[in-house]
Structures are given as structure tokens and as C-alpha cells.
Design an enzyme around this catalytic site. Structure first.
Site, PDB file in Angstrom:
ATOM      1  N   SER A 265       0.309  -1.422   0.071  1.00  0.00           N
ATOM      2  CA  SER A 265       0.558  -0.149   0.806  1.00  0.00           C
ATOM      3  C   SER A 265       1.307   1.254  -0.189  1.00  0.00           C
ATOM      4  O   SER A 265       2.731   1.170   0.151  1.00  0.00           O
ATOM      5  CB  SER A 265      -0.515  -0.188   0.458  1.00  0.00           C
ATOM      6  OG  SER A 265      -0.223   0.053   2.570  1.00  0.00           O
ATOM      7  N   LYS A 266       0.365   2.497  -0.053  1.00  0.00           N
ATOM      8  CA  LYS A 266       0.681   3.608  -0.226  1.00  0.00           C
ATOM      9  C   LYS A 266       1.684   3.808   1.299  1.00  0.00           C
ATOM     10  O   LYS A 266       2.571   4.666   0.564  1.00  0.00           O
ATOM     11  CB  LYS A 266       0.005   4.623  -0.198  1.00  0.00           C
ATOM     12  CG  LYS A 266       0.323   5.995  -0.822  1.00  0.00           C
ATOM     13  CD  LYS A 266      -0.921   6.974  -1.036  1.00  0.00           C
ATOM     14  CE  LYS A 266      -1.038   7.362  -0.201  1.00  0.00           C
ATOM     15  NZ  LYS A 266      -0.510   8.217   1.007  1.00  0.00           N
ATOM     16  N   ARG A 267       0.978   3.158   2.142  1.00  0.00           N
ATOM     17  CA  ARG A 267       1.450   3.853   3.552  1.00  0.00           C
ATOM     18  C   ARG A 267       2.833   2.289   2.900  1.00  0.00           C
ATOM     19  O   ARG A 267       3.732   3.370   4.293  1.00  0.00           O
ATOM     20  CB  ARG A 267       0.649   3.672   4.630  1.00  0.00           C
ATOM     21  CG  ARG A 267      -0.216   4.059   5.294  1.00  0.00           C
ATOM     22  CD  ARG A 267      -1.221   4.007   6.622  1.00  0.00           C
ATOM     23  NE  ARG A 267      -2.272   3.297   5.518  1.00  0.00           N
ATOM     24  CZ  ARG A 267      -2.633   2.235   5.477  1.00  0.00           C
ATOM     25  NH1 ARG A 267      -2.795   1.267   6.273  1.00  0.00           N
ATOM     26  NH2 ARG A 267      -4.166   2.108   5.206  1.00  0.00           N
TER      27      ARG A 267
END
Ligand code: GLU
Length: 516
Positions: A265-267
Site C-alpha cells: 500500500s501507499k502507507r
């Protein structure tokens, strides 16, 4: 005659484009080109609540950067437009109504509070959030549970309603996925998805089927996260009477975190310090900037290459592929079923390989931009070309060209004096002084008459030896004088490139800095 291959990438414009999204574009594109087919870009923007300004433009720029150009899209148009679902709104209702008539869908009048109360009433420890399905259907306010007259009255009175698919209670639906083979679903586990919303907008499920049909899509490739929706889509194809035109599907494997533990994910990117978006994306609401591969210095050729390898190989050890090679070698049956772990170090390796292999002319505009963005003046194209040739082996990212080549264009602002000082002697200083003198008036120093790296090297080493100094002891100081630090390509190549005057100026300036 077999049908012309038509594939589509159908993003919802809700934010930056993730690696996985671009890989979906790429596999679509490769398949289309390989089969002489069409690649369609369709914008799936029916969920107005998720509309994000700028996201659609971003998708276009991104595809452009990657060189993956659609044949039909909202800008270019094409024979099956419009290619933006919001502009096709009026088209979908008739199909939803057709499904109601054939008994495969129904009107549902439930208000939000009624849906909440259903979830409260039917929840159990094992099923904390019950779905709207065959178990509760008859308990709700819809055209299955109401009499025909009641339902008609509500419709006539304009009571807000949606249209839901009536999922069969106990059927098995099966299709053959190009990657996964035969996949089956039990319909009793799937909820009665909304097909048409109260505002007349279709949901993704209805729109994707109707548009894939109307746009004559023959193969639909999408991320594995859409696999659970497949039974709904399969039934819609069948119920709408289009079963024989249904595209062949391939659900592409997920791109996983580096440790393989779940979807990337982006995170994860923020946490681990690498991008997951193709290009910089600034969220228009929060103004939060998420870095992209383009801006940190990836070449699109490398980006496309590394994406292709996330879940596919051609059966050999080859890892570096041009887009042309990918077009001829790609095959869906070599795409892996399992997720592909993303390894940023490996991604950088691809970029390094591509920078090394790229022609100087290919790199020039990008390198120029990197330098100019950092305020380094580049006014001599020939010098720039020479510099790129000298340093490209040392650059992993395009942005590395700044560090690796700025000293060719301007004298270093600071010198790494500390690495020279401890071993600096008066003899060395005298050597550099006579070196400068010889460069200025080469009479008697044949090596310095011609301004070329090999001669400069011979001359400098001879001078040192004549003065009783081992050349190996003065190479590093010479480098620091010219570059500022202990890095860079061959020091005599640097001299050749920056020219005599500049070389002399830098050495003269530096000598005084090293005095103990
Ligand atoms: N609109 C969907 C998405 O945003 C497309 C899924 C599909 O390709 O069917 O990913």
C-alpha cells in the site's frame, strides 16, 4: 474469423496510480499490441462521492510518460464512446430495468435507517455485519417482499429506490480465468449488489458489464482484488443475454509488500521510504504529496520493464526487456498465480541497467532537466554529452546525475579538506604548484601540450615521480581539488572535460585550503 482483440483499462479516478494499476495497463497494452488489437481506456467515474479533481488528468499523464498509449479514450474518442461512464449515464437504466423484468433484479426502497436496523437485527457473533442477501431479502422493503401493487405505488410516488441483483440462493457459477484456470463461486455467499443507484447512476458492477459488452471487449484483465466480484459479473452477462460475448478474464496477481505479508500500500511506501505511485500525486483535499517513480528519477523504460517482471517472466533468465521485446514475448499463461513481492533495491537495479544501456542522446533532456532544476548551468551541449558518457555507469537514478556531474559545470562549493589534510605535506604542495606551472606553460612538458586525458595522466605521474612522490599518494588530493569529494569518474577525464583554465583555477584555489 476470430474477433478482433479489444482490451480495456478501466480506472476509477480516485487518486494516484499505484504500481499495480500501471502493471494492469501494461499487460493490457502488451496483449493488445501482440494480437494486433485495440487498447481502450475507459474512465469509471460513476461513484461521484469518490470523485477527485485532477485524478483523471493524472492517469493520462502517467500513461503518456510510460509510453502506453490507448487507441480509444475520452480525449481521442473512438467508435464506442463516450469513454467516461458519467457521460454514459442515460444508457444503463434500460439494462437494469430489463433485469427487473426478467426477474433477475428488483427495486429496493429501503431507507438508510432501515438498512441499519436490518444489520442490527440479523447480526450474530459469527456475522457481525450481515449483508443484503437472500437471507434477509424478504424482510426488507423491495419488489420481492411487497405485492406488485405496493411496489408500483411506491414507484409512481417517486419514492427513492435502487435496483439490486437477485443473487440465486444456491447455485455454483464457474468461469475459466486465463491465469487461474477454472474458478467457482457459490452464489449463496454473495450479496444482492446494487446495480443502479437512487440517483440513476449505475454502480461499477452494472456499468462494467454493460460497457465491456457495448465496447466489444474480448479480454478483461484486472487486479486480483476484483475476483470476488466475478460471480456478479458472470451472472449479469448471462441474465442480460450476452453470455456468449463475455470477455475472457484474467485476474492479475497482487503486488505484495517486500516481506510478502499482504498487499503493498501507499502507507508501506511511506514507511519504507520508496514510492508506490508512478508519478507524484498531491491529494487536492489534504495537499499531501506522495512521491512517484518519475520524480525520484526512474526512466519510464525501466519502470515499464520492472513492472512487467512483477509477476511474469519469459521462462529464461532474461530480465531486461524493451517494450518491443515485451510485446513479442509476453504471454498471459506465464503470469504467476501468486502475488509478486516488491523489492525496491531490485527496482533500482533495473533503472541502473537502463541508464547504463541508454544512448547519451536519450538521457540528455532528462539529465539537463535534473541539473537545471538544481540550478546548475548547462550551456554547452557537447560538454553535457561527454559528461553523461563519463558518469552514466555511476547513476542508479536520474537524480544521481546531479551529484555525479555538477562539478563538471561549476567549481565545487566545498572541498572535502579533511580527507586530504592529515597527509598533506609541503612536498605535495610544491608538486601541485609545479603541475600548475607546467599546465600554464607546457614548454618542455610534451605531455601537457595536448589537452587530453591519457597525456595528462602520463605527465602528472611523471612529474610526481620526478619530485620523489608516489603518484598514488596525490591522486586523491587531485580528485578532491577538482570534484570536491572522493568520487566521480577518472580524474584526468574530468580535467580534459572542464578544460585547462578551469583545472588550473581549481588546483590553485585548493592548494591554499590544504595548508596545515
Ligand atoms: N473501475 C475498476 C477499478 O477502479 C476497474 C475494475 C475492472 O477492470 O473491472 O479498478
Amino acid at each position: 474469423m476470430s474477433k478482433k482483440v479489444r482490451v480495456r483499462f478501466a480506472p476509477s479516478p480516485t487518486g494516484g496510480l499505484h504500481l499495480g494499476g500501471v502493471r494492469t495497463v501494461l499487460y493490457n497494452y502488451l496483449f493488445a499490441r501482440q494480437n494486433g488489437g485495440d487498447f481502450v481506456l475507459r474512465i469509471e467515474d460513476t461513484d461521484q462521492s469518490r470523485f477527485v479533481p485532477g485524478a483523471e488528468e493524472y492517469i493520462f499523464t502517467c500513461l503518456d510518460w510510460c509510453g502506453l498509449h490507448p487507441d480509444e479514450d475520452p480525449h481521442k474518442g473512438g467508435p464506442y464512446g463516450p469513454y467516461r461512464q458519467s457521460e454514459r449515464k442515460s444508457l444503463y437504466r434500460q439494462y437494469a430495468e430489463q433485469l427487473v423484468k426478467s426477474g433477475h433484479a428488483y427495486y429496493a426502497f429501503d431507507r438508510p435507517e432501515e438498512l441499519d436496523s436490518m444489520r442490527e437485527r440479523f447480526k450474530t457473533p459469527n456475522n457481525p455485519s450481515p449483508q443484503y442477501d437472500h437471507n434477509v431479502r424478504m424482510e426488507m422493503r423491495n419488489s420481492c417482499s411487497l405485492t406488485l401493487e405496493e411496489a408500483e405505488t411506491l414507484l409512481e410516488d417517486g419514492v427513492p429506490h435502487v435496483i439490486r441483483i437477485r443473487m440465486p440462493e444456491n447455485e455454483t457459477v464457474t468461469f475459466t480465468d486465463m491465469i487461474r484456470g477454472e474458478v467457482s463461486f457459490h452464489t449463496g455467499l454473495v450479496d444482492d449488489k446494487v446495480l443502479l443507484k437512487a440517483d440513476g447512476m449505475p454502480t461499477y458492477h452494472l456499468a462494467v458489464v454493460v460497457d465491456d459488452y457495448l465496447m466489444k471487449i474480448t479480454h478483461a484483465f484486472r487486479g486480483e482484488e476484483w475476483l470476488p466480484s466475478a460471480p456478479v459479473h458472470l451472472l449479469l452477462w448471462k441474465y442480460l443475454g450476452w453470455g456468449s460475448s463475455m470477455p475472457q478474464w484474467a485476474h492479475l496477481p497482487l503486488i505484495l509488500k517486500p516481506d510478502g505479508n499482504g498487499k503493498l500500500s501507499k502507507r508501506d511506501g511511506d514507511r519504507l521510504g520508496f514510492p508506490v505511485f508512478a508519478m507524484n500525486w498531491t491529494d487536492p483535499r489534504s495537499q499531501e504529496l506522495t512521491k512517484g517513480f518519475r520524480e525520484i528519477g526512474f526512466l519510464p523504460e525501466a519502470f515499464v520493464n520492472l513492472l512487467a517482471m512483477l509477476g511474469w517472466n519469459d521462462g529464461t533468465d532474461q530480465e531486461i526487456f524493451t517494450l518491443e521485446e515485451l510485446i513479442s514475448r509476453f504471454s498471459m499463461d506465464r503470469v504467476h498465480k501468486g502475488g509478486a513481492k516488491f523489492d525496491f533495491e531490485k527496482a533500482k537495479w533495473f533503472n541502473h541497467e537502463w541508464i547504463k544501456r541508454s544512448e547519451i542522446a536519450r538521457l540528455k533532456p532528462d539529465v539537463k532537466k535534473v541539473l537545471e532544476n538544481k540550478g546548475v548551468p548547462v550551456n554547452n551541449e557537447a560538454v553535457l554529452e561527454k559528461v553523461i558518457g563519463l558518469v552514466k555507469e555511476r547513476c542508479t537514478l536520474l537524480t544521481d546525475f546531479y551529484e555525479q556531474s555538477k562539478f563538471f559545470f561549476e567549481a565545487p562549493a566545498e572541498l572535502d579538506v579533511d580527507s586530504v589534510k592529515p597527509k598533506w605535506t609541503n612536498e605535495k604542495k610544491v608538486l601541485f604548484e609545479s603541475f600548475v606551472a607546467a599546465l600554464k606553460s607546457p614548454n618542455g612538458h610534451a605531455s601537457f601540450e595536448k589537452w587530453a586525458a591519457p597525456e595528462l595522466e602520463t605527465g602528472f605521474k611523471k612529474l610526481a615521480t620526478d619530485e620523489g612522490i608516489k603518484p598514488g599518494e596525490v591522486m586523491m588530493p587531485l580528485r578532491v581539488m577538482l570534484v570536491g569529494g572522493k568520487y566521480g569518474p577518472g580524474v584526468f577525464e574530468i580535467m580534459e572535460t572542464i578544460g585547462k583554465e578551469e583545472t588550473v583555477r581549481r588546483i590553485e584555489f585548493a592548494i591554499h585550503q590544504f595548508i596545515k
